[in-house]
Structures are given as structure tokens and as C-alpha cells.
Design an enzyme around this catalytic site. Sequence first.
Site, PDB file in Angstrom:
ATOM      1  N   ALA A  13       0.803  -1.234   0.000  1.00 49.34           N
ATOM      2  CA  ALA A  13       0.000   0.000   0.000  1.00 49.34           C
ATOM      3  C   ALA A  13       0.829   1.273   0.000  1.00 49.34           C
ATOM      4  O   ALA A  13       0.280   2.368   0.093  1.00 49.34           O
ATOM      5  CB  ALA A  13      -0.948  -0.001   1.201  1.00 49.34           C
ATOM      6  N   ARG A  15       2.319   2.673  -2.444  1.00 57.22           N
ATOM      7  CA  ARG A  15       2.129   3.469  -3.671  1.00 57.22           C
ATOM      8  C   ARG A  15       1.126   2.764  -4.580  1.00 57.22           C
ATOM      9  O   ARG A  15       0.617   1.683  -4.271  1.00 57.22           O
ATOM     10  CB  ARG A  15       3.475   3.638  -4.390  1.00 57.22           C
ATOM     11  CG  ARG A  15       3.978   2.317  -4.959  1.00 57.22           C
ATOM     12  CD  ARG A  15       5.324   2.446  -5.641  1.00 57.22           C
ATOM     13  NE  ARG A  15       5.566   1.259  -6.463  1.00 57.22           N
ATOM     14  CZ  ARG A  15       6.735   0.920  -6.965  1.00 57.22           C
ATOM     15  NH1 ARG A  15       7.797   1.665  -6.722  1.00 57.22           N
ATOM     16  NH2 ARG A  15       6.856  -0.161  -7.724  1.00 57.22           N
ATOM     17  N   ASN A  88      -2.763  -7.013  -2.178  1.00 53.57           N
ATOM     18  CA  ASN A  88      -2.438  -6.173  -3.333  1.00 53.57           C
ATOM     19  C   ASN A  88      -0.954  -6.235  -3.719  1.00 53.57           C
ATOM     20  O   ASN A  88      -0.615  -5.957  -4.867  1.00 53.57           O
ATOM     21  CB  ASN A  88      -2.849  -4.728  -3.011  1.00 53.57           C
ATOM     22  CG  ASN A  88      -2.285  -3.732  -3.997  1.00 53.57           C
ATOM     23  OD1 ASN A  88      -2.830  -3.545  -5.075  1.00 53.57           O
ATOM     24  ND2 ASN A  88      -1.170  -3.094  -3.640  1.00 53.57           N
ATOM     25  N   SER A 146      -5.152 -10.052 -12.164  1.00 53.78           N
ATOM     26  CA  SER A 146      -4.781  -9.251 -13.328  1.00 53.78           C
ATOM     27  C   SER A 146      -5.503  -9.742 -14.564  1.00 53.78           C
ATOM     28  O   SER A 146      -5.854 -10.925 -14.654  1.00 53.78           O
ATOM     29  CB  SER A 146      -3.271  -9.351 -13.570  1.00 53.78           C
ATOM     30  OG  SER A 146      -2.929  -8.723 -14.787  1.00 53.78           O
ATOM     31  N   TYR A 160       4.429 -14.018 -14.017  1.00 46.93           N
ATOM     32  CA  TYR A 160       3.356 -13.139 -13.507  1.00 46.93           C
ATOM     33  C   TYR A 160       1.993 -13.713 -13.882  1.00 46.93           C
ATOM     34  O   TYR A 160       1.084 -13.800 -13.049  1.00 46.93           O
ATOM     35  CB  TYR A 160       3.563 -11.743 -14.103  1.00 46.93           C
ATOM     36  CG  TYR A 160       2.575 -10.694 -13.645  1.00 46.93           C
ATOM     37  CD1 TYR A 160       2.811  -9.946 -12.489  1.00 46.93           C
ATOM     38  CD2 TYR A 160       1.429 -10.422 -14.376  1.00 46.93           C
ATOM     39  CE1 TYR A 160       1.911  -8.955 -12.072  1.00 46.93           C
ATOM     40  CE2 TYR A 160       0.531  -9.440 -13.975  1.00 46.93           C
ATOM     41  CZ  TYR A 160       0.779  -8.713 -12.825  1.00 46.93           C
ATOM     42  OH  TYR A 160      -0.109  -7.732 -12.425  1.00 46.93           O
ATOM     43  N   ALA A 163       1.365 -16.773 -11.783  1.00 44.45           N
ATOM     44  CA  ALA A 163       1.072 -16.444 -10.377  1.00 44.45           C
ATOM     45  C   ALA A 163      -0.333 -15.878 -10.226  1.00 44.45           C
ATOM     46  O   ALA A 163      -1.083 -16.250  -9.317  1.00 44.45           O
ATOM     47  CB  ALA A 163       2.108 -15.449  -9.845  1.00 44.45           C
ATOM     48  N   ILE A 193      -3.350  -0.113 -15.555  1.00 37.02           N
ATOM     49  CA  ILE A 193      -3.577   0.993 -14.629  1.00 37.02           C
ATOM     50  C   ILE A 193      -2.291   1.809 -14.534  1.00 37.02           C
ATOM     51  O   ILE A 193      -1.196   1.231 -14.391  1.00 37.02           O
ATOM     52  CB  ILE A 193      -3.968   0.451 -13.228  1.00 37.02           C
ATOM     53  CG1 ILE A 193      -5.095  -0.590 -13.311  1.00 37.02           C
ATOM     54  CG2 ILE A 193      -4.345   1.609 -12.301  1.00 37.02           C
ATOM     55  CD1 ILE A 193      -6.412  -0.115 -13.883  1.00 37.02           C
TER      56      ILE A 193
HETATM   57  P1  NAD Z   1       3.257  -0.908  -7.875  1.00 36.32           P
HETATM   58  O1  NAD Z   1       4.546  -1.554  -8.222  1.00 36.32           O
HETATM   59  O2  NAD Z   1       3.081   0.503  -8.228  1.00 36.32           O
HETATM   60  O3  NAD Z   1       2.916  -1.148  -6.338  1.00 36.32           O
HETATM   61  C1  NAD Z   1       3.073  -2.428  -5.768  1.00 36.32           C
HETATM   62  C2  NAD Z   1       3.405  -2.269  -4.307  1.00 36.32           C
HETATM   63  O4  NAD Z   1       3.638  -3.591  -3.769  1.00 36.32           O
HETATM   64  C3  NAD Z   1       4.683  -1.469  -4.079  1.00 36.32           C
HETATM   65  O5  NAD Z   1       4.475  -0.491  -3.081  1.00 36.32           O
HETATM   66  C4  NAD Z   1       5.684  -2.519  -3.645  1.00 36.32           C
HETATM   67  O6  NAD Z   1       6.696  -2.049  -2.764  1.00 36.32           O
HETATM   68  C5  NAD Z   1       4.780  -3.516  -2.942  1.00 36.32           C
HETATM   69  N1  NAD Z   1       5.419  -4.827  -2.805  1.00 36.32           N
HETATM   70  C6  NAD Z   1       6.153  -5.471  -3.735  1.00 36.32           C
HETATM   71  N2  NAD Z   1       6.638  -6.609  -3.227  1.00 36.32           N
HETATM   72  C7  NAD Z   1       6.199  -6.683  -1.934  1.00 36.32           C
HETATM   73  C8  NAD Z   1       6.363  -7.616  -0.894  1.00 36.32           C
HETATM   74  N3  NAD Z   1       7.101  -8.711  -1.063  1.00 36.32           N
HETATM   75  N4  NAD Z   1       5.760  -7.396   0.296  1.00 36.32           N
HETATM   76  C9  NAD Z   1       5.023  -6.260   0.484  1.00 36.32           C
HETATM   77  N5  NAD Z   1       4.842  -5.324  -0.467  1.00 36.32           N
HETATM   78  C10 NAD Z   1       5.419  -5.536  -1.662  1.00 36.32           C
HETATM   79  O7  NAD Z   1       2.136  -1.788  -8.604  1.00 36.32           O
HETATM   80  P2  NAD Z   1       0.561  -1.512  -8.847  1.00 36.32           P
HETATM   81  O8  NAD Z   1       0.393  -1.278 -10.289  1.00 36.32           O
HETATM   82  O9  NAD Z   1       0.034  -0.544  -7.872  1.00 36.32           O
HETATM   83  O10 NAD Z   1       0.017  -2.986  -8.560  1.00 36.32           O
HETATM   84  C11 NAD Z   1      -0.762  -3.332  -7.423  1.00 36.32           C
HETATM   85  C12 NAD Z   1      -1.351  -4.720  -7.683  1.00 36.32           C
HETATM   86  O11 NAD Z   1      -2.199  -4.685  -8.834  1.00 36.32           O
HETATM   87  C13 NAD Z   1      -0.296  -5.768  -7.970  1.00 36.32           C
HETATM   88  O12 NAD Z   1      -0.668  -7.003  -7.394  1.00 36.32           O
HETATM   89  C14 NAD Z   1      -0.316  -5.869  -9.475  1.00 36.32           C
HETATM   90  O13 NAD Z   1       0.145  -7.113  -9.928  1.00 36.32           O
HETATM   91  C15 NAD Z   1      -1.782  -5.659  -9.759  1.00 36.32           C
HETATM   92  N6  NAD Z   1      -2.058  -5.209 -11.119  1.00 36.32           N
HETATM   93  C16 NAD Z   1      -1.573  -4.013 -11.591  1.00 36.32           C
HETATM   94  C17 NAD Z   1      -1.872  -3.637 -12.901  1.00 36.32           C
HETATM   95  C18 NAD Z   1      -1.395  -2.339 -13.504  1.00 36.32           C
HETATM   96  O14 NAD Z   1      -1.604  -2.112 -14.702  1.00 36.32           O
HETATM   97  N7  NAD Z   1      -0.779  -1.443 -12.742  1.00 36.32           N
HETATM   98  C19 NAD Z   1      -2.623  -4.469 -13.709  1.00 36.32           C
HETATM   99  C20 NAD Z   1      -3.090  -5.664 -13.207  1.00 36.32           C
HETATM  100  C21 NAD Z   1      -2.805  -6.024 -11.908  1.00 36.32           C
END
Ligand code: NAD
Length: 253
Positions: A13, A15, A88, A146, A160, A163, A193
Site C-alpha cells: 500500500a 504506492r 495487493n 490481473s 506473472y 502467479a 492501470i
Molecule cells: P506498484 O509496483 O506501483 O505497487 C506495488 C506495491 O507492492 C509497491 O508499493 C511494492 O513495494 C509492494 N510490494 C512489492 N513486493 C512486496 C512484498 N514482497 N511485500 C510487500 N509489499 C510488496 O504496482 P501496482 O500497479 O500498484 O500494482 C498493485 C497490484 O495490482 C499488484 O498485485 C499488481 O500485480 C496488480 N495489477 C496491476 C496492474 C497495472 O496495470 N498497474 C494491472 C493488473 C494487476
Amino acid sequence: MSNADKVALVTGAARGIGAAIAHKLAALGHPVVVADVLEEREATAAAIRAAGGEARAIALDVAEDAAVAGLPTALGPWWERLGILVNNAGISPKGPDGKARPIREMPAEEWRRVLAVNLTGAFLVSQACLPPLRARRWGRIIMLTSQAARAKSQIAGAHYTAAKSGLMGFARSLATELGPDGITVNSIAPGRIDTPMARGTTEGANAAFAVNIPLGRLGTPEDVAEVAAFLASEAAGYLTGATLDVGGGSYMP
Ligand code: NAD
């Protein structure tokens, strides 16, 4: 129970989507735990407090058994009031050119880490959080899967996609097992996103993706947070085992 009695734990959370979900749940009156490996978690929790919400930051690597086992201690008096878990935290490593490594070049270590964070992490944290949720016979667990798990992905790597596909199966099992305890488990499958993760690929990849989005733009973290808030609410009480596609229409089953 009022929202103030339902603490929300949001992993990853600091970012991006997780931060937007934490802000939204806090604005609705939930005390929020901002859990992340990044120091930025402190600033995110402070911003939520500055906006009038209740929030605290904790250091948590969801893939570390010992760190997850420490959650009851880390949450202190909030532990017994836990009501909402948002799994998340996620990673989507790319090669130096911003593209996912092809399977033939993917180091096994990278594969293992992606499975450990995106899939096993959600299992570990969900399992750890069951006692307080089951004790109150009320709970909401939300998985960030995702679109990569709903269809093929030309941006994310095979690890990915594997998973996130596994996470969808885990969510169905968890929903089945926890229904009798009054706990719902649902998934959000975002399309593209605009977050630091999505910006970690080539500019061209996002532009090419956007062409096929009927709503004509990449999503914002707030677009996803609104849906998470609904899934966390009383209004979503008869919804479990579902996957909501939040992608501007980029994927239609
Ligand atoms: P992001 O990289 O901006 O944020 C992910 C956050 O997870 C970061 O703050 C990071 O430090 C934290 N994180 C990573 N590894 C960690 C760990 N081992 N323990 C605790 N925290 C950890 O990514 P986002 O785009 O905000 O993605 C959030 C979720 O949504 C993810 O699960 C991602 O796979 C999923 N998602 C994102 C998109 C997209 O287009 N952005 C699309 C589909 C799914």
C-alpha cells in the site's frame, strides 16, 4: 459494526493501486494498515492521516514467513478488529529493455520470487489473518489478480501470468472454505492501470494497449479503489468467489 470497527490491512500500500485503496477505505472510516517493503509506506500513512483518516504503516514482506507471523504483534490492539484484507502486493519484473523476459531466458530465481510474492504471499497473509476474521464471523478478502490471468498478456511475463492465474484459483478455494464463516473472497482483475508498475514497461506497450480500451484511456489507481471499496462494503455481502474486470472494457469474457 461500523466501519471504524473494521480495520483494513492493505499489502503493497505504499504506492500505486494499494495506496489508492488505503486512501479510499480510510476516507470511508476504516482504520487502515499500510503494509509494504518500501519506506514510502510511512509517507502514505501520513498522507491518509493528514486527510483526516486513521492509518499506520508497518514493514511487511508478504513472502517472508516470519514477517507474516509477526502480524498480530505488528497490528497490536487493531488485530482483533481486523475486518478487511486486501492482498495487493505484487511484482512484475521486466528485462533491461522494459520487456518481460521470454521463458527461454527467464532465470528460475526470478520465477520463484514472482510466485513467492504474488501467489504464496497472498496465501501466507490470508492464512495469518483468518483467526480474527473467523472469530467475528465477518470479513472481506480482496485479491488483486490481473487481466493477464483472464487472457493472454503481451506485456507481463509468464511467471506473472502463472502467479495471477494461481491467485484466482486460490481465491475460489478460499471463498468456498470461508463462506460459512461469513467471510467473502473476491478478486479484482485490473487491465492497464497507470502506476509505477505499469510505467516500468516500454511507452509503446502502454500506448498499444490503450488503443484497444473501449473507454479510451489507461485506468487510474482510483478507478480500482472504488471497486475495492464496494467489495469491502456491506452492500457486497452476497458476492463471493467473483472476479471483477476493471479495465475499461479491454477484456470482456
Ligand atoms: P506498484 O509496483 O506501483 O505497487 C506495488 C506495491 O507492492 C509497491 O508499493 C511494492 O513495494 C509492494 N510490494 C512489492 N513486493 C512486496 C512484498 N514482497 N511485500 C510487500 N509489499 C510488496 O504496482 P501496482 O500497479 O500498484 O500494482 C498493485 C497490484 O495490482 C499488484 O498485485 C499488481 O500485480 C496488480 N495489477 C496491476 C496492474 C497495472 O496495470 N498497474 C494491472 C493488473 C494487476
